[in-house]
Design an enzyme around this catalytic site. Structure first.
Site, PDB file in Angstrom:
ATOM      1  CE  LYS A  51      -7.211   6.636   4.974  1.00 47.48           C
ATOM      2  NZ  LYS A  51      -5.793   6.250   4.709  1.00 47.48           N
ATOM      3  CB  VAL A 104      -1.603  -4.909  12.592  1.00 51.41           C
ATOM      4  CG1 VAL A 104      -0.857  -6.059  13.272  1.00 51.41           C
ATOM      5  CG2 VAL A 104      -3.051  -5.295  12.304  1.00 51.41           C
ATOM      6  CE  LYS A 133      -2.176   1.464   3.887  1.00 49.52           C
ATOM      7  NZ  LYS A 133      -2.143   2.926   4.018  1.00 49.52           N
TER       8      LYS A 133
END
Lengths: 227, 227
Positions: B66, B177, B35
């Protein structure tokens, strides 16, 4: 002045920087500044944006990135755009204050960049979710205290509500004039400080003439509504 | 596989493409994809993104832009990113269907790009506005029917709610995470398909070892929760 020009070049233009410089040169006298969006910035690249920033020098150059991320990421983007000479940046109000716009506002202040928040939009889907939380957006804007706010020229009621809620400190920028349907001056009459115009100026044979005419029409309508 | 790696290079790295290629080479076996965000894309430029796309070939390369604009503008961006070799793009559900995500979904389908919608975020400010309309976001996701949805690993209740509402058709991607606090496998146990990990893999002396360890920890936790 009350006019900001959106630089949205047609897809079939190869050199969008040259295209933009022509528009900037012919409209410089009557515009408060220029707005470039994400597709433009991606296509033009860092060097292209720098060249435009040099041409726009002394006026607003707004990066309409509609940032909507955590504060850290939005701040990285703002800092980078600032190094290219961009002096204003658009972010969404809906990401909230803590961990998002609080940090971006502080970064913008540090690099002397104007922060502009989208509080409402005008496409049909805006009523599905965004408009439901419009009151929260106004409260958020009071809390962030940005330089400016974006509200659609096609929905003058929202402009007036925002003006009443935010007072005179925050500039209101209204896109949607011209091709998208709002008439020149309507948003100004409702309380906006600037109208953002794109294709009605940039896609005609004589952008200079179109920009001067736009200013005249704004003035005419303002004379009517101020009585 | 269940691991997507976020390429967020430190600010002091000059050649972020070379930095990324090193991470990609050493983690390729165990990752489903990578990403990249807006600051990365701006810094790397079009040629940098192309180079990364070649290295990632066959796996996911997600542009985490986004997006939160009208359909026309989001579509221009998606088309451009597609020409660079990016095969997935992140947009906000918040902008709604009509005139926004309806058009973007159709563009993504046309250029064979996976659309991923942000339905919730994990920073403190996300509770101010976004979380209030979480049910609307879920309905919106059903309507758009994107390839995937982003929900925070740090809020497993939202992941489970989304999984129950959306069924098994839509992939759930969970960032947060590692450094941001969620333990490996927690989001998977709550219903996510992928966990997105950044600094816990990319900012350690041995990214390969960290990635393998992350996968092992995911498996261990999955064994516990599936009983």
């Amino acid at each position: 002045m009350t006019l900001i020009i959106a630089l949205d070049p047609p897809m079939n233009i190869d050199d969008i920087v040259e295209w933009s410089l022509n528009i900037i040169r012919s409209t410089f006298e009557v515009s408060s500044g220029y707005k470039i969006g994400l597709p433009f910035i991606l296509r033009a690249g860092a060097d292209g944006v720098k060249e435009i920033a040099r041409a726009v020098s002394g006026k607003l150059l707004i990066a309409d990135l509609k940032l909507a991320d955590i504060g850290y990421i939005m701040s990285l983007t703002a800092r980078f755009m600032s190094t290219l000479g961009v002096n204003a940046i658009i972010a969404h109000g809906f990401v909230g204050f803590k961990g998002a716009l609080e940090e971006l506002k502080s970064t913008c202040d540090n690099v002397n960049m104007k922060l502009i928040l989208v509080l409402a939009m005008s496409h049909p889907g805006a009523s599905e979710i965004m408009e439901k939380v419009f009151d929260d957006m106004l409260k958020l804007a009071e809390r962030v205290s940005p330089w400016g706010a974006v509200l659609p020229a096609t929905n003058t009621k929202l402009i007036t509500r925002a003006r009443n809620a935010l007072g005179k400190q925050i500039k209101i920028l209204a896109p949607g004039v011209g091709v998208q349907g709002a008439k020149p001056g309507e948003a100004l009459c409702a309380g906006a400080d600037f109208e953002i115009v794109g294709r009605a100026i940039t896609r005609v044979s004589n952008p200079k003439e179109a920009a001067f005419k736009m200013i005249e029409e704004q003035k005419q309508r303002l004379r009517l509504c101020q009585h």
